[in-house]
Design a protein around this motif. Sequence first.
Motif, mmCIF file in Angstrom:
data_model
loop_
_atom_site.group_PDB
_atom_site.id
_atom_site.type_symbol
_atom_site.label_atom_id
_atom_site.label_comp_id
_atom_site.label_asym_id
_atom_site.label_seq_id
_atom_site.Cartn_x
_atom_site.Cartn_y
_atom_site.Cartn_z
ATOM 1 N N ALA A 1 0.790 -1.235 0.000
ATOM 2 C CA ALA A 1 0.000 0.000 0.000
ATOM 3 C C ALA A 1 0.816 1.277 0.000
ATOM 4 O O ALA A 1 0.448 2.241 0.635
ATOM 5 C CB ALA A 1 -0.945 -0.020 1.185
ATOM 6 N N THR B 1 -8.077 -2.999 15.601
ATOM 7 C CA THR B 1 -8.132 -4.300 14.920
ATOM 8 C C THR B 1 -9.575 -4.647 14.579
ATOM 9 O O THR B 1 -9.875 -5.089 13.465
ATOM 10 C CB THR B 1 -7.501 -5.393 15.801
ATOM 11 O OG1 THR B 1 -6.157 -5.024 16.120
ATOM 12 C CG2 THR B 1 -7.497 -6.739 15.094
ATOM 13 N N ALA C 1 -10.766 -2.496 11.768
ATOM 14 C CA ALA C 1 -10.208 -2.952 10.489
ATOM 15 C C ALA C 1 -10.870 -4.241 10.000
ATOM 16 O O ALA C 1 -10.565 -4.715 8.914
ATOM 17 C CB ALA C 1 -8.696 -3.158 10.620
ATOM 18 N N TRP D 1 4.991 5.915 6.264
ATOM 19 C CA TRP D 1 3.988 5.417 7.205
ATOM 20 C C TRP D 1 2.965 6.475 7.570
ATOM 21 O O TRP D 1 1.887 6.156 8.041
ATOM 22 C CB TRP D 1 4.661 4.885 8.466
ATOM 23 C CG TRP D 1 5.338 3.575 8.276
ATOM 24 C CD1 TRP D 1 6.665 3.359 8.042
ATOM 25 C CD2 TRP D 1 4.729 2.279 8.303
ATOM 26 N NE1 TRP D 1 6.915 2.020 7.921
ATOM 27 C CE2 TRP D 1 5.736 1.326 8.081
ATOM 28 C CE3 TRP D 1 3.424 1.829 8.497
ATOM 29 C CZ2 TRP D 1 5.494 -0.033 8.043
ATOM 30 C CZ3 TRP D 1 3.180 0.468 8.466
ATOM 31 C CH2 TRP D 1 4.209 -0.448 8.237
ATOM 32 N N TYR E 1 -4.350 5.281 14.361
ATOM 33 C CA TYR E 1 -3.776 5.402 13.020
ATOM 34 C C TYR E 1 -2.609 4.428 12.836
ATOM 35 O O TYR E 1 -2.538 3.717 11.820
ATOM 36 C CB TYR E 1 -3.302 6.832 12.745
ATOM 37 C CG TYR E 1 -2.655 6.939 11.383
ATOM 38 C CD1 TYR E 1 -3.400 7.296 10.269
ATOM 39 C CD2 TYR E 1 -1.308 6.630 11.203
ATOM 40 C CE1 TYR E 1 -2.817 7.350 9.008
ATOM 41 C CE2 TYR E 1 -0.720 6.681 9.947
ATOM 42 C CZ TYR E 1 -1.477 7.041 8.858
ATOM 43 O OH TYR E 1 -0.898 7.081 7.615
ATOM 44 N N MET F 1 -3.827 0.899 12.508
ATOM 45 C CA MET F 1 -4.475 0.680 11.210
ATOM 46 C C MET F 1 -3.432 0.583 10.092
ATOM 47 O O MET F 1 -3.568 -0.237 9.186
ATOM 48 C CB MET F 1 -5.479 1.794 10.920
ATOM 49 C CG MET F 1 -6.653 1.846 11.900
ATOM 50 S SD MET F 1 -7.749 0.418 11.810
ATOM 51 C CE MET F 1 -8.803 0.934 10.471
ATOM 52 N N ALA F 2 -2.384 1.410 10.164
ATOM 53 C CA ALA F 2 -1.318 1.341 9.154
ATOM 54 C C ALA F 2 -0.605 -0.005 9.228
ATOM 55 O O ALA F 2 -0.333 -0.628 8.192
ATOM 56 C CB ALA F 2 -0.330 2.488 9.358
ATOM 57 N N LYS G 1 -2.983 -2.648 7.865
ATOM 58 C CA LYS G 1 -3.099 -2.530 6.406
ATOM 59 C C LYS G 1 -1.945 -3.279 5.742
ATOM 60 O O LYS G 1 -2.135 -4.012 4.772
ATOM 61 C CB LYS G 1 -3.099 -1.060 5.998
ATOM 62 C CG LYS G 1 -3.321 -0.823 4.532
ATOM 63 C CD LYS G 1 -3.400 0.674 4.239
ATOM 64 C CE LYS G 1 -3.681 0.948 2.785
ATOM 65 N NZ LYS G 1 -3.766 2.394 2.518
ATOM 66 N N LYS H 1 -2.501 -7.125 6.286
ATOM 67 C CA LYS H 1 -3.530 -7.674 5.388
ATOM 68 C C LYS H 1 -2.963 -7.999 4.015
ATOM 69 O O LYS H 1 -3.447 -8.894 3.329
ATOM 70 C CB LYS H 1 -4.672 -6.669 5.191
ATOM 71 C CG LYS H 1 -5.685 -6.623 6.285
ATOM 72 C CD LYS H 1 -6.773 -5.615 5.904
ATOM 73 C CE LYS H 1 -7.819 -5.486 6.972
ATOM 74 N NZ LYS H 1 -8.876 -4.512 6.629
ATOM 75 N N GLN H 2 -1.964 -7.257 3.598
ATOM 76 C CA GLN H 2 -1.416 -7.443 2.263
ATOM 77 C C GLN H 2 -0.295 -8.479 2.207
ATOM 78 O O GLN H 2 0.269 -8.706 1.149
ATOM 79 C CB GLN H 2 -0.957 -6.098 1.713
ATOM 80 C CG GLN H 2 -2.151 -5.186 1.514
ATOM 81 C CD GLN H 2 -1.802 -3.887 0.848
ATOM 82 O OE1 GLN H 2 -0.744 -3.739 0.255
ATOM 83 N NE2 GLN H 2 -2.700 -2.937 0.928
#
Length: 196
Positions: free
Chosen positions: A14, A83, A86, A132, A143, A146-147, A150, A153-154
């Motif tokens: 991302a 979490t 998300a 970041w 934040y 979540m970063a 993210k 997740k990838q």
Amino acid sequence: MNSKLLRKGVLGIAGLAFASGVVAGPATAQAAPSVESKPVAVTVLADKVDKGTLIPHGVQGEQSRIDLDDEQVANVKAIIAATKKAGMDERAAVVAIATALQESKLVNLGHLGERNDHDSQGLFQQRPSSGWGTVEQITDPEYSTMAFLKGLKQVDGWQDMPLTEAAQTVQVSAYPFHYAQWETQAADLVAEHWNS
């Protein structure tokens, strides 16, 4: 995982890293140490969370534990809330909390002056220069979590990786195996606070 594949995966996360390959720290091309994994019992009282989801692959190596103050517990709760926001499960919270335990001992660190590692800050020691977010963003627990999530997740198959490998793929630490030592405490904290 070889360093070329690791860097390629990190660069694809991302836009969290610059196209030039500058990331949160140097990648190492070490193979994971051969350590016998075994399931670990989570030591909290409640049956609030299915304990099999917290440490599904067993832990690697010796486990560390620290006492937490009110600020650190508040940061645990912030990581869990992010979490859930998300749309991720308890295992993702375990990975995130173990990562923050290693990176900052769950203290939302600002710039440490001469002791600072580059421009790393916050719970996850994320770097503005690596994409970041701004200093204000990465020192915000929601934040920064979540970063991190993210990025997690990838990572293809992160759920099937040992915790330290999943965390390292996102963080690209100079000390990739240090995350493993916090898995039991992170699981205990998720079991204690997931439904609180």
